[in-house]
Design an enzyme around this catalytic site. Structure first.
Site, short mmCIF file in Angstrom:
data_model
loop_
_atom_site.label_atom_id
_atom_site.label_comp_id
_atom_site.label_asym_id
_atom_site.label_seq_id
_atom_site.Cartn_x
_atom_site.Cartn_y
_atom_site.Cartn_z
N TYR A 109 39.67 32.25 31.27
CA TYR A 109 38.35 32.82 31.61
C TYR A 109 38.49 33.75 32.81
O TYR A 109 38.04 34.91 32.77
CB TYR A 109 37.35 31.69 31.90
CG TYR A 109 36.07 32.18 32.53
CD1 TYR A 109 35.23 33.06 31.85
CD2 TYR A 109 35.70 31.78 33.82
CE1 TYR A 109 34.06 33.52 32.43
CE2 TYR A 109 34.53 32.23 34.41
CZ TYR A 109 33.71 33.11 33.72
OH TYR A 109 32.57 33.57 34.30
N THR B 220 33.23 36.54 38.70
CA THR B 220 33.33 35.09 38.89
C THR B 220 34.32 34.73 39.99
O THR B 220 35.31 35.44 40.21
CB THR B 220 33.79 34.41 37.59
OG1 THR B 220 34.05 33.02 37.86
CG2 THR B 220 35.07 35.02 37.04
#
Ligand code: UDP
Length: 322
Positions: free
Chosen positions: A143, A119
């Protein structure tokens, strides 16, 4: 035949299901491994489904023993930035523990190649956009922390691996066989389109006071099928390359939240009601990829425009009503 099998963790999810379709089209058999907590049985259409938890190394090893995959594509993860701020331990457990379980099972069953969903959330908020893979790393939320820990684990694993750092996946299968289906939905494009279709609430715009041209956050939206195509190229890459490889997957062009809403108004022909809300915790002002490395090494390019992404996502929302 075994050489043509790929184990897809999280294959019942958004990106995973699109990759399964792309794998099937290319002559592979995708075996989906998913606990169906966030994934959907109805999106598993291109190969067998094994229901199991990604943290269960024994379960994963059994599936590998049975299907003898040539490689693993690992999507099973928790992916919502805002949720990760409230529930960091769960993100660590699933995203790092899940990857550890996958690697343990691979070692046991002699599966030596893995492609994972990375990501853009691993990059520092100070990294200048467009962001190259060598930009400073400093996740701004749990995250991103969990995905960075996953990357480090892969680096230490000794397995041939590709980490694909996605920017903002959007769009859907143009044939509407699969699409984005999260409950609750937190992502911008589906939320805008749900508001347009009258099946979701008024669109909440999280912050209009960011240091960006129109005050709203800028993201690099990339069609989920362009992401899927990169996975097939990454698989090919690992046939000839050893070691670990990291690639950004983005278009190189940023769009603000306001631009996404305007595009959706144009594509749908609907007036989309919007309220301005406070900033959402964990959001950063700008995230735009420099995709040059993937273009050069994989021969990959993101083809679909934001307009195309919104058009395909709109078709899916209308058909599926999710
Ligand atoms: N966003 C918004 N309203 C929504 C969902 C998202 O204003 O209902 C904004 C969000 O604050 C961010 C951008 O849209 O600036 C993209 O958010 P998304 O959750 O789609 O992806 P992320 O960048 O968090 O991975």
């Amino acid at each position: 035949m075994a050489e043509k099998t790929i184990l897809v963790t999280g294959g019942a999810g958004y990106v995973g299901s699109h990759v399964c379709k792309a794998l099937a089209r290319a002559g592979f058999t995708p075996v989906t491994y998913d606990n169906l907590i966030r994934g959907h049985r109805a999106l598993v259409k291109w190969g067998p489904l094994v229901i199991g938890d990604v943290c269960d190394a024994n379960g994963l090893a059994e599936v590998m023993a049975q299907h003898r995959p040539a490689a693993v594509m690992h999507f099973a993860a928790l992916t919502v930035v805002g949720e990760s701020v409230l529930y960091p331990e769960g993100y660590l457990r699933t995203n790092v523990g899940g990857t550890a379980a996958v690697l343990t099972a691979m070692r046991k069953q002699n599966v030596s190649r893995i492609i994972v969903s990375g990501t853009a959330a691993v990059y520092s908020t100070l990294a200048p956009s467009p962001i190259t893979e060598d930009a400073p790393i400093a996740p701004a939320n749990p995250y991103g922390d969990s995905k960075l820990a996953m990357e480090k684990l892969l680096g230490e694993s000794g397995f041939g691996h590709v980490i694909l750092r996605y920017f903002n996946a959007a769009g859907a299968d143009p044939e509407t066989e699969t699409g984005e289906w999260h409950e609750p939905e937190t992502h911008l494009v589906p939320n805008v389109l749900r508001a347009a279709a009258g099946i979701g609430p008024t669109l909440k715009m999280f912050g209009d006071d960011y240091p960006t041209p129109d005050g709203t956050c800028v993201r690099d939206y990339i069609h989920v099928n362009d992401i899927a195509a990169a996975h097939l190229l990454a698989l090919k890459h690992l046939e000839s390359q050893t070691g670990g490889h990291i690639f950004n997957l983005g278009t190189g062009t940023g769009h603000s939240v306001r631009e996404v809403i305007d595009t959706a108004r144009r594509v749908t022909g609907k007036p989309i009601p919007v309220t301005v809300e406070p900033r959402r915790p964990g959001d950063v002002p700008v995230l735009v990829a420099d995709p040059a490395r993937a273009m050069k090494a994989l021969g990959w390019e993101a083809r679909a425009s934001l307009e195309q992404q919104v058009t395909d996502a709109w078709r899916w929302v209308q058909k599926s009503q999710v």
